[in-house]
Design a protein around this motif. Structure first.
Motif, PDB file in Angstrom:
ATOM      1  N   PRO A 296       7.553  -1.587 -14.215  1.00  0.00           N
ATOM      2  CA  PRO A 296       6.684  -1.474 -15.392  1.00  0.00           C
ATOM      3  C   PRO A 296       5.511  -0.512 -15.214  1.00  0.00           C
ATOM      4  CG  PRO A 296       7.250  -3.763 -15.010  1.00  0.00           C
ATOM      5  CD  PRO A 296       7.785  -2.981 -13.843  1.00  0.00           C
ATOM      6  N   LEU A 297       4.990  -0.399 -14.005  1.00  0.00           N
ATOM      7  CA  LEU A 297       3.882   0.531 -13.782  1.00  0.00           C
ATOM      8  C   LEU A 297       4.311   1.994 -13.933  1.00  0.00           C
ATOM      9  CD1 LEU A 297       2.107  -1.178 -10.740  1.00  0.00           C
ATOM     10  CD2 LEU A 297       1.428  -1.226 -13.159  1.00  0.00           C
TER      11      LEU A 297
ATOM     12  N   GLN B 139       7.357   7.724 -16.929  1.00  0.00           N
ATOM     13  CA  GLN B 139       8.700   8.109 -17.363  1.00  0.00           C
ATOM     14  C   GLN B 139       8.650   8.711 -18.768  1.00  0.00           C
ATOM     15  OE1 GLN B 139      11.005   4.522 -17.073  1.00  0.00           O
ATOM     16  NE2 GLN B 139      10.990   4.513 -14.842  1.00  0.00           N
ATOM     17  N   LEU B 140       7.878   8.070 -19.639  1.00  0.00           N
ATOM     18  CA  LEU B 140       7.765   8.567 -21.008  1.00  0.00           C
ATOM     19  C   LEU B 140       7.061   9.921 -21.049  1.00  0.00           C
ATOM     20  CD1 LEU B 140       6.865   5.214 -22.774  1.00  0.00           C
ATOM     21  CD2 LEU B 140       9.052   6.418 -22.858  1.00  0.00           C
ATOM     22  N   LEU B 141       5.985  10.065 -20.268  1.00  0.00           N
ATOM     23  CA  LEU B 141       5.282  11.343 -20.231  1.00  0.00           C
ATOM     24  C   LEU B 141       6.165  12.441 -19.675  1.00  0.00           C
ATOM     25  CD1 LEU B 141       1.688  10.335 -19.067  1.00  0.00           C
ATOM     26  CD2 LEU B 141       2.386  11.299 -21.282  1.00  0.00           C
TER      27      LEU B 141
ATOM     28  N   SER C 118      14.887   0.030 -16.228  1.00  0.00           N
ATOM     29  CA  SER C 118      14.307  -1.297 -16.451  1.00  0.00           C
ATOM     30  C   SER C 118      13.678  -1.431 -17.831  1.00  0.00           C
ATOM     31  CB  SER C 118      13.289  -1.621 -15.360  1.00  0.00           C
ATOM     32  OG  SER C 118      12.224  -0.688 -15.375  1.00  0.00           O
ATOM     33  N   LEU C 119      13.073  -0.375 -18.350  1.00  0.00           N
ATOM     34  CA  LEU C 119      12.482  -0.462 -19.687  1.00  0.00           C
ATOM     35  C   LEU C 119      13.559  -0.729 -20.730  1.00  0.00           C
ATOM     36  CD1 LEU C 119      10.087  -0.293 -21.579  1.00  0.00           C
ATOM     37  CD2 LEU C 119      10.301   2.206 -21.552  1.00  0.00           C
TER      38      LEU C 119
ATOM     39  N   GLN D 213      17.670  -5.943 -10.559  1.00  0.00           N
ATOM     40  CA  GLN D 213      17.414  -4.943  -9.538  1.00  0.00           C
ATOM     41  C   GLN D 213      16.545  -3.815 -10.101  1.00  0.00           C
ATOM     42  OE1 GLN D 213      20.956  -2.858  -8.422  1.00  0.00           O
ATOM     43  NE2 GLN D 213      19.920  -1.530  -6.983  1.00  0.00           N
ATOM     44  N   LEU D 214      15.594  -3.366  -9.289  1.00  0.00           N
ATOM     45  CA  LEU D 214      14.746  -2.236  -9.665  1.00  0.00           C
ATOM     46  C   LEU D 214      14.879  -1.139  -8.627  1.00  0.00           C
ATOM     47  CD1 LEU D 214      11.373  -3.888 -10.777  1.00  0.00           C
ATOM     48  CD2 LEU D 214      13.092  -2.817 -12.221  1.00  0.00           C
ATOM     49  N   ARG D 215      15.053   0.055  -9.095  1.00  0.00           N
ATOM     50  CA  ARG D 215      15.025   1.197  -8.192  1.00  0.00           C
ATOM     51  C   ARG D 215      13.574   1.610  -7.978  1.00  0.00           C
ATOM     52  NH1 ARG D 215      19.908   5.108 -10.400  1.00  0.00           N
ATOM     53  NH2 ARG D 215      21.604   3.793  -9.639  1.00  0.00           N
ATOM     54  N   THR D 216      13.374   2.402  -6.953  1.00  0.00           N
ATOM     55  CA  THR D 216      12.048   2.932  -6.694  1.00  0.00           C
ATOM     56  C   THR D 216      11.584   3.726  -7.916  1.00  0.00           C
ATOM     57  OG1 THR D 216      12.663   3.123  -4.380  1.00  0.00           O
ATOM     58  CG2 THR D 216      10.688   4.317  -5.078  1.00  0.00           C
TER      59      THR D 216
END
Length: 186
Positions: free
Chosen positions: A171-172, A177-179, A18-19, A164-167
């Protein structure tokens, strides 16, 4: 009767993080607006390659500059994403060329002064670089789209537009994800 082991299983639909979709989509919308406002400016002030058959009143130089600033802000997030989480995709020429052209367009645009065009001065180097960058974008964006369709067909191209967003991909979850990427040491 068909041997069950020879039957093809349906492929799962491609999924883009999504990002990536948000940053890519924001860039695409701003590039399109930049092209439109830039075309209005080119046809109104430069005219070396022709003029538009109409004129639109308004502060188009200011609007074009605002779009460029917004695009610069999006690129502050999109470029690090592309160089880290998206590095595998960036190795493809059809993905890296539009990003490089966009960086050149925004960088040269930030160096320009609005008086260049108002005074019909089309000779400054930043203006020439800006036009070159937008020409590169005009070529590289269709190549980028063609490359996506060649690699994954219309399902891959459409996956960039999916809502669509997966689990664990909302955004939260982006900071996590980056860390996680940084902790893996990539």
């Amino acid at each position: 009767m068909i041997n069950p082991s020879l039957q093809r299983l349906p492929m799962a639909a491609p999924y883009q993080p999504s990002l990536l979709r948000v940053l890519h989509g924001a860039s695409a919308v701003l590039v399109a607006i930049g092209w439109i406002t830039g075309l209005l400016l080119l046809g109104s002030f430069d005219g070396r390659w022709g003029r538009l058959p109409f004129t639109l009143d308004g502060e188009w130089i200011e609007w074009h500059g605002r779009v460029g600033l917004l695009l610069a802000l999006v690129l502050l997030l999109f470029v690090p994403y592309a160089l880290t989480l998206g590095a595998g995709r960036l190795r493809r020429f059809a993905n890296s060329l539009p990003l490089l052209a966009l960086l050149l367009a925004v960088g040269s645009g930030l160096q320009m002064e609005s008086e260049f065009l108002v005074n019909h001065d089309t000779t400054p180097l930043p203006y020439a670089l800006h036009l070159t960058a937008w020409l590169l974008l005009a070529v590289s964006v269709p190549l980028h789209l063609i490359g996506a369709v060649r690699r994954g067909g219309w399902p891959l191209a459409a996956s960039m537009l999916s809502l669509q967003l997966r689990t664990h991909d909302g955004p939260l979850h982006w900071p996590g994800q980056l860390l996680s990427y940084v902790r893996r040491g990539r």
